[in-house]
Design an enzyme around this catalytic site. Structure first.
Site, PDB file in Angstrom:
ATOM      1  N   GLY A   1       2.158 -37.404   8.319  1.00  0.00           N
ATOM      2  CA  GLY A   1       1.810 -35.988   8.450  1.00  0.00           C
ATOM      3  C   GLY A   1       3.012 -35.074   8.591  1.00  0.00           C
TER       4      GLY A   1
ATOM      5  N   HIS B   1     -22.276  -7.548   3.335  1.00  0.00           N
ATOM      6  CA  HIS B   1     -22.192  -6.642   4.481  1.00  0.00           C
ATOM      7  C   HIS B   1     -22.951  -7.249   5.660  1.00  0.00           C
ATOM      8  CE1 HIS B   1     -22.004  -2.915   6.726  1.00  0.00           C
ATOM      9  NE2 HIS B   1     -23.288  -3.056   6.997  1.00  0.00           N
TER      10      HIS B   1
HETATM   11  P1  FAD Z   1       7.855 -32.454   6.420  1.00  0.00           P
HETATM   12  O1  FAD Z   1       6.523 -32.059   6.872  1.00  0.00           O
HETATM   13  O2  FAD Z   1       9.030 -32.024   7.231  1.00  0.00           O
HETATM   14  O3  FAD Z   1       7.834 -34.047   6.307  1.00  0.00           O
HETATM   15  C1  FAD Z   1       8.968 -34.786   6.014  1.00  0.00           C
HETATM   16  C2  FAD Z   1       8.761 -36.197   6.501  1.00  0.00           C
HETATM   17  O4  FAD Z   1       9.818 -36.986   6.002  1.00  0.00           O
HETATM   18  C3  FAD Z   1       8.796 -36.349   8.015  1.00  0.00           C
HETATM   19  O5  FAD Z   1       7.658 -37.054   8.451  1.00  0.00           O
HETATM   20  C4  FAD Z   1      10.069 -37.136   8.288  1.00  0.00           C
HETATM   21  O6  FAD Z   1       9.956 -38.014   9.393  1.00  0.00           O
HETATM   22  C5  FAD Z   1      10.202 -37.917   7.000  1.00  0.00           C
HETATM   23  N1  FAD Z   1      11.558 -38.350   6.695  1.00  0.00           N
HETATM   24  C6  FAD Z   1      12.689 -37.606   6.662  1.00  0.00           C
HETATM   25  N2  FAD Z   1      13.741 -38.344   6.270  1.00  0.00           N
HETATM   26  C7  FAD Z   1      13.251 -39.592   6.034  1.00  0.00           C
HETATM   27  C8  FAD Z   1      13.841 -40.794   5.589  1.00  0.00           C
HETATM   28  N3  FAD Z   1      15.130 -40.877   5.239  1.00  0.00           N
HETATM   29  N4  FAD Z   1      13.042 -41.884   5.468  1.00  0.00           N
HETATM   30  C9  FAD Z   1      11.718 -41.835   5.785  1.00  0.00           C
HETATM   31  N5  FAD Z   1      11.126 -40.719   6.191  1.00  0.00           N
HETATM   32  C10 FAD Z   1      11.876 -39.606   6.302  1.00  0.00           C
HETATM   33  N6  FAD Z   1       3.662 -24.199   7.347  1.00  0.00           N
HETATM   34  C11 FAD Z   1       2.484 -23.681   6.955  1.00  0.00           C
HETATM   35  O7  FAD Z   1       2.215 -23.622   5.755  1.00  0.00           O
HETATM   36  N7  FAD Z   1       1.568 -23.229   7.867  1.00  0.00           N
HETATM   37  C12 FAD Z   1       1.806 -23.258   9.194  1.00  0.00           C
HETATM   38  O8  FAD Z   1       0.958 -22.857   9.988  1.00  0.00           O
HETATM   39  C13 FAD Z   1       3.049 -23.789   9.644  1.00  0.00           C
HETATM   40  N8  FAD Z   1       3.319 -23.855  10.952  1.00  0.00           N
HETATM   41  C14 FAD Z   1       4.507 -24.395  11.362  1.00  0.00           C
HETATM   42  C15 FAD Z   1       4.786 -24.413  12.714  1.00  0.00           C
HETATM   43  C16 FAD Z   1       5.971 -24.946  13.175  1.00  0.00           C
HETATM   44  C17 FAD Z   1       6.249 -24.977  14.639  1.00  0.00           C
HETATM   45  C18 FAD Z   1       6.897 -25.488  12.228  1.00  0.00           C
HETATM   46  C19 FAD Z   1       8.174 -26.111  12.708  1.00  0.00           C
HETATM   47  C20 FAD Z   1       6.640 -25.453  10.881  1.00  0.00           C
HETATM   48  C21 FAD Z   1       5.440 -24.893  10.434  1.00  0.00           C
HETATM   49  N9  FAD Z   1       5.140 -24.815   9.076  1.00  0.00           N
HETATM   50  C22 FAD Z   1       3.958 -24.266   8.673  1.00  0.00           C
HETATM   51  C23 FAD Z   1       6.053 -25.323   8.048  1.00  0.00           C
HETATM   52  C24 FAD Z   1       5.591 -26.712   7.577  1.00  0.00           C
HETATM   53  O9  FAD Z   1       5.554 -27.575   8.688  1.00  0.00           O
HETATM   54  C25 FAD Z   1       6.521 -27.253   6.519  1.00  0.00           C
HETATM   55  O10 FAD Z   1       6.665 -26.318   5.470  1.00  0.00           O
HETATM   56  C26 FAD Z   1       5.976 -28.553   5.938  1.00  0.00           C
HETATM   57  O11 FAD Z   1       5.814 -29.519   6.944  1.00  0.00           O
HETATM   58  C27 FAD Z   1       6.917 -29.097   4.859  1.00  0.00           C
HETATM   59  O12 FAD Z   1       6.373 -30.278   4.339  1.00  0.00           O
HETATM   60  P2  FAD Z   1       7.286 -31.426   3.716  1.00  0.00           P
HETATM   61  O13 FAD Z   1       6.331 -32.467   3.268  1.00  0.00           O
HETATM   62  O14 FAD Z   1       8.235 -30.846   2.765  1.00  0.00           O
HETATM   63  O15 FAD Z   1       8.172 -31.983   4.938  1.00  0.00           O
END
Ligand code: FAD
Ligand code: NAI
EC number: 1.8.1.4
Length: 466
Positions: A38, A445
């Site tokens: 997640g 509405h």
């Molecule tokens: P991530 O969700 O960061 O997932 C990356 C994953 O890769 C992680 O689980 C990490 O452990 C894993 N990983 C990293 N390096 C490695 C490796 N070398 N090997 C194996 N695993 C690895 N966005 C919204 O759209 N709506 C919201 O309401 C919202 N609220 C947020 C609230 C907060 C407090 C924060 C911090 C962010 C919020 N965001 C929100 C932004 C959103 O969380 C990110 O845009 C989103 O999670 C990005 O998704 P991603 O899959 O690119 O990366």
């Protein structure tokens, strides 16, 4: 072990990409270093923050609004441990959901840190240090982002916290200083203010939520100020002294002038996020990064190294979960020979405060800068019967339409449930619709959505209720 696709990182970008790849018949595996899937969004981002926003909003309603409805309740009290358990329960339920989806879609899961040893080879190092190599025709990097650190300021996640610590506080801080008036600062600042903290937000720029429509930002700041948030705009933090039980935050005007010290129990540093590529071995295999450390990709999400792709927070664009998801889907659809595509002009953004702020498309500032002639239709929630009867009438809907063609170019909403209301505008923009299309569409509405229709009518100066 050999796969068509190995996805590194199971945040919203990675896990959705893996599911779509499996649907398309690609033999797929994921690698995740966290114990749970997640990513940031589910574990320490979108989902926990929304749980705390939901519960703290109920707390505030019970303390303030219920009396207006004739409901008498004794003064609400907050049990932070229970609140945190409620939050965790929501996370756990969603984590189980992803585990189920991986099984259902026959996606293999490797727990550990992934490193690209060479194109086609991902080395996975487990927590106990053991390693194994997984072979892949294609590798999709979806490793997301990390907190941007302020130089010289150490985050201990107790007194000086990032969003991760601010989501996990075990008591309500009497005084919370938030550095950065962006999305995280205002959402999490709102949570702890509602629960009783005195909140001061220090922002470098002379406005809040940069990038959003300026008029919306002004109104938002007024409303948050009325709620008790203190803003220090055009102000920079020059130092944070962590005393163990609290902090002394030294700030001074950006334009120059006397510095002052603000005492805090907790300081939330929310000044942005940076792409996370540490340990992936990108330098060794020669994957190109831009000046901000983001992985450079082409419009098929391919890096400069054949067989290595990237999506989500680790590449350019808004750091949003839904943007990461759409890119994940597009990237693997293209891999599977289909026509994947993300319309970057139509990505909604929502701030989940009270009221909510939601937008899609271009702001007035952007249209002015691009020299595009536009008409504005605006409609306040004070003139919307449903919002008014519920005493939720702060805010407005603003529709920006091309002056020559009437095509809607941007919609900006501040008001009750703006995050839900925005989606009819998202569909309209996706289909290239006009303000007239929206204005002539029947809206039920009494709904707050009628304010969106009225704003579209107002583009042609024929709103009914103002
Ligand atoms: P991530 O969700 O960061 O997932 C990356 C994953 O890769 C992680 O689980 C990490 O452990 C894993 N990983 C990293 N390096 C490695 C490796 N070398 N090997 C194996 N695993 C690895 N966005 C919204 O759209 N709506 C919201 O309401 C919202 N609220 C947020 C609230 C907060 C407090 C924060 C911090 C962010 C919020 N965001 C929100 C932004 C959103 O969380 C990110 O845009 C989103 O999670 C990005 O998704 P991603 O899959 O690119 O990366
Ligand atoms: P942000 O980019 O939204 O806001 C950072 C703020 O800090 C800006 O206003 C900036 O001017 C200010 N700032 C930067 N350096 C500063 C300094 N030294 N002193 C004072 N102010 C300074 O970043 P934020 O809030 O950390 O969020 C990170 C990302 O997470 C965002 O890109 C956002 O898209 C995503 N996010 C999305 C949410 C949502 O969709 N509801 C919720 C939370 C986060």
């Amino acid at each position: 072990m050999s796969y068509d696709l190995v996805v590194i990182g199971t945040g919203p970008g990675g896990y959705v990409a893996a599911i779509r790849a499996s649907q398309l018949g690609l033999k797929t595996a994921v690698v995740e270093k966290r114990k749970t899937h997640g990513g940031t969004c589910l574990n320490v981002g979108c989902i926990p923050s929304k749980a705390l926003l939901f519960a703290s909003e109920k707390f505030e309603e019970a303390g303030h609004s219920f009396a207006d409805f004739g409901i008498t309740v004794s003064k609400p009290e907050i049990d932070v441990a229970k609140l945190q358990a409620f939050k965790q329960d929501g996370i756990d339920g969603n984590v189980k959901g992803i585990d189920f989806l991986f099984k259902k879609n026959k996606i293999d899961v490797f727990h550990g840190t992934g490193r690209i040893a060479a194109a086609g080879k991902v080395e996975v190092t487990a927590e106990d240090g053991s390693t194994q190599t997984v072979e892949a025709k294609n590798i999709l990097i979806a490793t997301g982002s990390d907190v941007a650190k302020l130089p010289g300021i150490e985050i201990d996640e107790k007194v000086v916290v990032s969003s991760t610590g601010a989501l996990a506080l075990d008591k309500v801080p009497a005084k919370l200083v938030v550095v950065g008036a962006g999305v995280i600062g205002l959402e999490l600042g709102s949570v702890w203010r509602r629960l009783g903290a005195e909140v001061t937000v220090v922002e470098f720029l002379d406005r809040i939520i940069p990038g959003n429509d300026g008029e919306v930002a002004k109104q938002f700041q007024r409303i948050l100020t009325k709620q008790g948030v203190v803003f220090k705009l055009g102000t920079k933090v020059t130092g944070i002294e962590n005393t163990g039980s609290g902090a002394k935050v030294t700030v001074e005007p950006v334009a120059g002038g006397a510095s002052e010290v603000i005492e805090a129990d907790v300081v939330l540093v929310a000044t942005g996020r940076v792409p996370y590529t540490a340990g992936l071995g990108l330098q060794e295999i020669g994957v190109a990064l831009d000046q901000r450390g983001r992985i450079v990709v082409d419009d098929h999400y391919r890096t400069n190294v054949p067989g290595v792709l990237a999506i989500g927070d680790v590449i350019a664009g808004p750091m949003l979960a839904h943007k990461a998801e759409e890119e994940g889907v597009a990237a693997v659809e293209i891999l599977a020979g289909k026509a994947g595509h993300v319309n970057y002009g139509v990505i909604p953004a929502v701030i989940y405060t009270t009221p909510e702020v939601a937008s899609v498309g271009r702001t007035e500032e952007e249209l002015k800068e691009a020299g595009v002639a536009y008409n504005i239709g605006k409609f306040p929630f004070t003139a919307n019967s449903r919002a008014k009867v519920n005493h939720q009438s702060e805010g407005f809907v603003k529709v920006l339409a091309d002056a020559a063609t009437d095509r809607v170019l941007g919609v900006h909403i501040i008001g009750p449930e703006a995050g839900e209301l925005i989606h009819e505008a998202v569909v309209l923009l996706e289909f290239g619709g006009s303000a007239e299309d929206l204005a002539r569409t029947t809206h039920a509405h009494p709904t707050r959505s009628e304010a969106v229709k009225e704003a579209a009518l107002a583009v042609d100066k024929r709103a009914i209720h103002i």
